[in-house]
Scaffold this motif. Structure first.
Motif, PDB file in Angstrom:
ATOM      1  N   ALA B  23       0.837  -1.205   0.000  1.00 22.69           N
ATOM      2  CA  ALA B  23       0.000   0.000   0.000  1.00 22.69           C
ATOM      3  C   ALA B  23       0.873   1.256   0.000  1.00 22.69           C
ATOM      4  O   ALA B  23       0.592   2.223  -0.708  1.00 22.69           O
ATOM      5  N   ALA B  26       2.256   1.759  -3.485  1.00 24.08           N
ATOM      6  CA  ALA B  26       1.189   2.152  -4.420  1.00 24.08           C
ATOM      7  C   ALA B  26       0.753   3.596  -4.179  1.00 24.08           C
ATOM      8  O   ALA B  26       0.580   4.366  -5.125  1.00 24.08           O
ATOM      9  N   ALA B  27       0.600   3.967  -2.902  1.00 27.43           N
ATOM     10  CA  ALA B  27       0.141   5.321  -2.585  1.00 27.43           C
ATOM     11  C   ALA B  27       1.186   6.352  -3.039  1.00 27.43           C
ATOM     12  O   ALA B  27       0.848   7.387  -3.616  1.00 27.43           O
ATOM     13  N   ALA B  30       1.054   6.585  -6.747  1.00 27.94           N
ATOM     14  CA  ALA B  30      -0.179   7.261  -7.177  1.00 27.94           C
ATOM     15  C   ALA B  30      -0.020   8.770  -7.047  1.00 27.94           C
ATOM     16  O   ALA B  30      -0.451   9.530  -7.913  1.00 27.94           O
ATOM     17  N   VAL B  36      -0.210   1.377 -10.021  1.00 29.49           N
ATOM     18  CA  VAL B  36       0.202  -0.017  -9.900  1.00 29.49           C
ATOM     19  C   VAL B  36      -0.916  -0.876 -10.476  1.00 29.49           C
ATOM     20  O   VAL B  36      -2.081  -0.727 -10.104  1.00 29.49           O
ATOM     21  N   GLY B  37      -0.574  -1.760 -11.421  1.00 30.71           N
ATOM     22  CA  GLY B  37      -1.580  -2.550 -12.118  1.00 30.71           C
ATOM     23  C   GLY B  37      -1.939  -3.832 -11.417  1.00 30.71           C
ATOM     24  O   GLY B  37      -3.058  -4.326 -11.515  1.00 30.71           O
ATOM     25  N   HIS B  39      -0.661  -6.530  -7.804  1.00 34.05           N
ATOM     26  CA  HIS B  39       0.234  -6.822  -6.691  1.00 34.05           C
ATOM     27  C   HIS B  39       0.218  -8.321  -6.444  1.00 34.05           C
ATOM     28  O   HIS B  39      -0.830  -8.951  -6.457  1.00 34.05           O
TER      29      HIS B  39
END
Lengths: 413, 413
Positions: B23, B26-27, B30, B36-37, B39
């Motif tokens: 997370a 990804a955050a 972002a 992120v496509g 995980h």
């Protein structure tokens, strides 16, 4: 048995939500002796989900899917499941009845968007959700059991326990069984506990130990893998006394017990009553005491005296003492505990005053400085702490330290 | 740009640790406009890791890997990376120098086991780790950037920020950027909100909407993807008013704000003070009020009057009223709020009494029956609710409902 988990949700791939479901599922299955071999997360994309289901189903005996069962347009898991398994989406009448009932019990009409949530792949088995509107379902694809659950953690956890674990265990191949005993510890670090228990695993065939940090507690899981329930139970029964002997009273709870429920049971057993006076924890201790149903039997009252004025008015803490020693001091903690016990007429009264931060710290009383006081008929004792971490962590460890003091005091009563 | 994350560790697949790294990565990406496509999580198995790297590298432009870089035998990520990319493992001299330095600065000798951590795939680029012993590294496999980081969150986060984000942005193809605006809502279900906002996405090029349930709140996320910061900001600026217009005051907070911080700000702005009298929430509302630093400025006191005796002693609720109407009644809620305001001398006083369950319910007052009362100089109003769910859910939704009432009352002040 080869098991995979699949989490679905753009919010996960954007890191807006930490995926606790995957860990929850894995931990619960591990307790049942089942290992998750891989975990995959994809977004709310029908094609992605369909492809992921196909790949995982081909390589595993069970795939447990969470997320994407909501009522909005971006919830496409059911459609993807239908496509991946070559089925049509059909309105599941049982699901619709349950949903109507769900709304009527709340005196509300079924919202049209929610009706979408009853469109499930044909011949899917329903997994009821008594806590929310997204029903779960399961179906067989080839040899693989596909289970679909909503992503809302509380709903997921309830359905996992009541429906999914039995479903998966049903399909377990092989005679091996695993039993797990859980102990919750407070006051030692994971490393220290590991040190105390080192060598224990090798001491018994089939015995395994896992550590799980649940700040500020550490859980120790004893796992026995054997060919029969009896054998596994025997291994656990052999290991538990050794752990208890080595760790003693840092074990605050066993099994499903928590420090909260352990303290609750002790209050009932000893027939004593409690009053609380909280400053820096601001109601957190009272909240945890009353998390346990039936706590009104022993919890007389809680006073959140966050401001000095409240300490004076409610607890009779002398303004002079507050001025001289400061609100965060052993003397004020003692006065708060005595005042709370007097106001409530309870057997015990626990008081806490401290600096949770981020502001309010000084050189001699930095952020994390906390005083606890426990008053009873015999008198009042005070303990001083200096906790590390940020506001949340300091408040949490303070509350647990207070609960643990109550636990030890009640054990001695 | 197609990005995947790969987490490595048996402890993740056993659910002993919640994977916060995925997370976090990804955050952070972002925020940089990178999505992120997918995980993936696999265990500490060399073959599994090698296979996962091969699959992910084939389908993505960048793969960010965490875990398995430790000094123990079960840390096999570097070896798997070498095999997956057809390279030899070689001792990285720069890494070794840094590690020697790391230990000497701590007045310690380099352990042989740690030397293993300097064995990296040939020609890998070093990613220094100033917080720990596990260095990271990156290499190109075909067209794919492979980045390897340790699993320790603090070390991972530091290296992500300082080394990985620049590395990935370097390889970003195409000028697309993404901006997000977050709104927190209370009082409507996800389905109802979806209904109110339906069609909004299609109304603006590049505008996306995601829903995220954080019980009992729902978060609405407006996301704009465009060719420039300005364009993305423009799309958001165009979408936000429409959302505000359609959803109005069920929007309790925007951005990083929560209902707790929103209420806190309003109390400071309006210069009013608050007292609480809690029965079934047992301190939860006070806890949430004091979760916000600086709350002592407006929070006079909280009274957890869980038992009837406390309602009489602390709040002056007449025993006769408790006997006649019952502790869970509109009349007692009103008396509690008035008593709390009197005891605290505060501008506002909010009281709650209800049945959180599982016991204590009756036909006319089932579990979930809750009365809230809000007293001010002008008088006192009461609201009655019948909440669904289990004890925890009822207490939580009760607390948020109370906070939301305070929010609306303060907005009108």
């Amino acid at each position: 048995m080869r098991i995979a988990t699949l989490s679905i949700g753009d919010e996960l791939l954007r890191g807006e939500v930490v995926d606790s479901n995957a860990a929850r599922i894995a931990a619960r299955l591990a307790d049942a002796g089942l290992a998750v071999g891989r975990h995959l997360t994809v977004g709310d994309d029908e094609g992605e989900i369909e492809a992921a289901l196909g790949t995982l189903a081909a390589g595993h005996d069970a795939v447990i899917v969470t997320g994407g069962l909501g009522p909005t347009d971006d919830d496409v898991t059911a459609r993807a499941a239908a496509r991946a398994t070559g089925r049509r989406l059909v309105l599941n009448e049982e699901a619709l009845d349950r949903l109507r009932d769900f709304f009527s019990r709340r005196g509300r009409e079924l919202y049209p968007a929610n009706e979408r949530q009853c469109l499930l792949p044909a011949k899917a088995g329903l997994i009821p959700n008594i806590l929310g509107t997204a029903c779960g379902f399961h179906l067989l694809h080839g040899e693989c059991l596909l289970v679909f659950l909503p992503g809302v953690p509380a709903e997921m956890a309830r359905m996992l326990e009541e429906s999914v674990v039995p479903l998966v265990l049903d399909r377990r191949s092989g005679p091996e069984v695993t039993r797990t005993a859980v102990l919750t510890l407070f006051g030692l670090s994971e490393a220290e506990i590991g040190g105390w228990l080192s060598g224990l695993e090798r001491s018994r065939e089939g015995l395994g130990i896992a550590y799980c940090v649940d700040f500020p507690m550490v859980q120790v899981k004893l796992r026995a893998t054997a060919r029969s329930e009896e054998e596994a139970a025997e291994i656990i029964a052999g290991g538990l006394p050794l752990v208890r002997e080595r760790l003693g009273d840092v074990i605050v709870a066993e099994g499903d017990d928590t420090i909260d429920t352990a303290v609750a049971r002790l209050f009932r057993e000893k027939g004593l009553t409690l009053a609380l006076a909280e400053s820096c924890t601001g109601g957190l201790i009272a909240k945890r005491i009353t998390d346990v149903a039936g706590s009104s039997a022993y919890f007389s009252m809680g006073l959140v005296t966050y401001a000095n004025g409240a300490k004076e008015r409610l607890l009779g803490v002398p303004a002079a003492l507050l001025a001289e020693k400061g609100a965060v001091s052993a003397e004020v903690a003692r006065a708060m505990a005595r005042g709370a016990r007097h106001a409530a007429g309870s057997d015990l009264a626990l008081a806490v005053t401290g600096i949770a931060g981020p502001d309010g710290g000084s050189d001699d009383k930095p952020v994390g400085t906390v005083y606890l006081a426990l008053a009873d008929r015999a008198g009042c004792s005070v303990k001083a702490y200096r906790f590390a971490g940020e506001r949340d962590a300091i408040r949490t460890v303070t509350a647990v330290t207070a609960l643990d003091w109550l636990r030890r005091r009640l054990l001695a009563a």
